[in-house]
Design an enzyme around this catalytic site. Structure first.
Site, PDB file in Angstrom:
ATOM      1  N   GLY A  31       1.264   4.873  -8.958  1.00  0.00           N
ATOM      2  CA  GLY A  31       1.129   5.243  -7.565  1.00  0.00           C
ATOM      3  C   GLY A  31       0.808   6.726  -7.438  1.00  0.00           C
ATOM      4  O   GLY A  31       0.918   7.487  -8.405  1.00  0.00           O
ATOM      5  N   GLY A  49       0.158  10.845 -14.092  1.00  0.00           N
ATOM      6  CA  GLY A  49       1.070  10.407 -15.134  1.00  0.00           C
ATOM      7  C   GLY A  49       2.298  11.253 -15.363  1.00  0.00           C
ATOM      8  O   GLY A  49       2.798  11.315 -16.487  1.00  0.00           O
ATOM      9  N   SER A  77      -4.169  13.089  -9.975  1.00  0.00           N
ATOM     10  CA  SER A  77      -4.186  11.630 -10.028  1.00  0.00           C
ATOM     11  C   SER A  77      -5.602  11.118 -10.230  1.00  0.00           C
ATOM     12  O   SER A  77      -6.567  11.669  -9.673  1.00  0.00           O
ATOM     13  CB  SER A  77      -3.634  11.065  -8.714  1.00  0.00           C
ATOM     14  OG  SER A  77      -3.936   9.693  -8.608  1.00  0.00           O
ATOM     15  N   GLU A  79      -6.808   8.700  -8.912  1.00  0.00           N
ATOM     16  CA  GLU A  79      -7.319   8.167  -7.644  1.00  0.00           C
ATOM     17  C   GLU A  79      -7.674   9.276  -6.650  1.00  0.00           C
ATOM     18  O   GLU A  79      -7.666   9.069  -5.442  1.00  0.00           O
ATOM     19  CB  GLU A  79      -6.293   7.211  -7.025  1.00  0.00           C
ATOM     20  CG  GLU A  79      -5.897   6.056  -7.910  1.00  0.00           C
ATOM     21  CD  GLU A  79      -7.056   5.156  -8.347  1.00  0.00           C
ATOM     22  OE1 GLU A  79      -8.183   5.355  -7.862  1.00  0.00           O
ATOM     23  OE2 GLU A  79      -6.826   4.257  -9.169  1.00  0.00           O
ATOM     24  N   HIS A  98      -0.627   5.585  -2.162  1.00  0.00           N
ATOM     25  CA  HIS A  98      -1.061   4.436  -2.965  1.00  0.00           C
ATOM     26  C   HIS A  98       0.152   3.913  -3.721  1.00  0.00           C
ATOM     27  O   HIS A  98       0.721   4.619  -4.557  1.00  0.00           O
ATOM     28  CB  HIS A  98      -2.174   4.841  -3.924  1.00  0.00           C
ATOM     29  CG  HIS A  98      -2.447   3.813  -4.979  1.00  0.00           C
ATOM     30  ND1 HIS A  98      -2.463   2.471  -4.727  1.00  0.00           N
ATOM     31  CD2 HIS A  98      -2.706   3.947  -6.309  1.00  0.00           C
ATOM     32  CE1 HIS A  98      -2.725   1.808  -5.842  1.00  0.00           C
ATOM     33  NE2 HIS A  98      -2.865   2.690  -6.812  1.00  0.00           N
ATOM     34  N   HIS A 100       2.531   0.541  -5.605  1.00  0.00           N
ATOM     35  CA  HIS A 100       2.452  -0.643  -6.449  1.00  0.00           C
ATOM     36  C   HIS A 100       3.656  -1.550  -6.161  1.00  0.00           C
ATOM     37  O   HIS A 100       4.447  -1.840  -7.059  1.00  0.00           O
ATOM     38  CB  HIS A 100       2.453  -0.246  -7.930  1.00  0.00           C
ATOM     39  CG  HIS A 100       1.196   0.376  -8.404  1.00  0.00           C
ATOM     40  ND1 HIS A 100       0.856   0.462  -9.737  1.00  0.00           N
ATOM     41  CD2 HIS A 100       0.169   0.966  -7.744  1.00  0.00           C
ATOM     42  CE1 HIS A 100      -0.307   1.076  -9.884  1.00  0.00           C
ATOM     43  NE2 HIS A 100      -0.736   1.404  -8.675  1.00  0.00           N
ATOM     44  N   HIS A 163      -3.932  -4.900  -8.034  1.00  0.00           N
ATOM     45  CA  HIS A 163      -3.591  -3.499  -8.311  1.00  0.00           C
ATOM     46  C   HIS A 163      -2.423  -3.006  -7.450  1.00  0.00           C
ATOM     47  O   HIS A 163      -1.393  -2.622  -7.982  1.00  0.00           O
ATOM     48  CB  HIS A 163      -4.848  -2.649  -8.071  1.00  0.00           C
ATOM     49  CG  HIS A 163      -4.733  -1.217  -8.450  1.00  0.00           C
ATOM     50  ND1 HIS A 163      -5.804  -0.457  -8.873  1.00  0.00           N
ATOM     51  CD2 HIS A 163      -3.684  -0.363  -8.455  1.00  0.00           C
ATOM     52  CE1 HIS A 163      -5.410   0.772  -9.125  1.00  0.00           C
ATOM     53  NE2 HIS A 163      -4.120   0.862  -8.873  1.00  0.00           N
TER      54      HIS A 163
END
Length: 221
Positions: A31, A49, A77, A79, A98, A100, A163
């Site tokens: 996320g 990460g 990120s 994204e 975002h 998960h 996802h």
């Protein structure tokens, strides 16, 4: 020329990362979260990460809305383009999350949309149907484009196929409300389907009435 970097936005994104992981909307380092300072034209985003509980404000990375790096030594990120695309496509928003989450991702893995006429809170918070984007690889411009297409101009969330989910808001609290309601409604929908039944939809007239109520009458002045 890039605008002024503000410490309060770094703090907002860092603490929101902790809020996301502690609320169960994602696990481990997955996320990502961003906030947009519209006045300065800058976007603040979580690094790639890294453990949300050990992030410092200096780990937050800053870009302008054209995608130019402004500040921060960490790799952002993956994204980044998704977040930047959301802010450019929806200028009324300043926060993008975002996630998960389990039940939302069940529907994303089925490629199935979440309707807003299923529940009062969905009608009030989600803006429009939560559509599922076509599958694209994580971290790609194709994924960003698919998400922007799925969320459109009316919805406050979309699903990423197999996802997770993307939720936006006028501010960070609003984006978290969308994320929380989306996961709640997804669980309700899943449980309805597990019984072998379908939900009884709220009328379009009542959905519109609830959306107007939220805009004009709900909360304090």
């Amino acid at each position: 020329m890039a605008g002024k970097v503000k410490a309060e936005y770094k703090e907002l994104v860092r603490t929101s990362g902790v809020r996301m992981i502690d609320s169960g909307l994602t696990v481990a380092t997955w996320g990502n979260i961003s906030a947009c300072d519209r006045e300065e034209g800058l976007m603040y985003i979580t690094p790639s990460g890294m453990n949300y509980h050990t992030l410092t404000n200096d780990d937050i990375v800053v870009f302008d809305l054209e995608g130019n790096h402004v500040e921060g030594d960490r790799r952002p990120s993956i994204e980044l383009q998704l977040h930047r695309g959301m802010f450019n496509a929806r200028p009324e928003t300043t926060a993008c999350i975002h996630t998960h989450p389990i039940f939302s991702t069940v529907f994303s893995s089925m490629g199935r949309d979440i309707p807003i006429d299923l529940h009062d809170e969905a009608a009030q918070a989600l803006g429009g149907p939560v559509r599922c984007a076509t599958y694209q690889l994580p971290g790609t411009q194709d994924l960003a484009d698919a998400a922007i297409d799925a969320i459109g101009k009316d919805s406050n969330a979309c699903l990423l196929r197999s996802h997770g989910a993307v939720c936006i808001g006028a501010d960070m609290d609003s984006a978290f409300k969308v994320a929380t309601v989306l996961e709640m409604v997804s669980e309700i929908y899943w449980r309805i389907l597990a019984t072998g039944n379908e939900y009884q939809p709220i009328s379009a007239e009542n959905v519109a009435a609830m959306q107007e109520f939220v805009k004009t009458k709900y909360g304090q002045y």
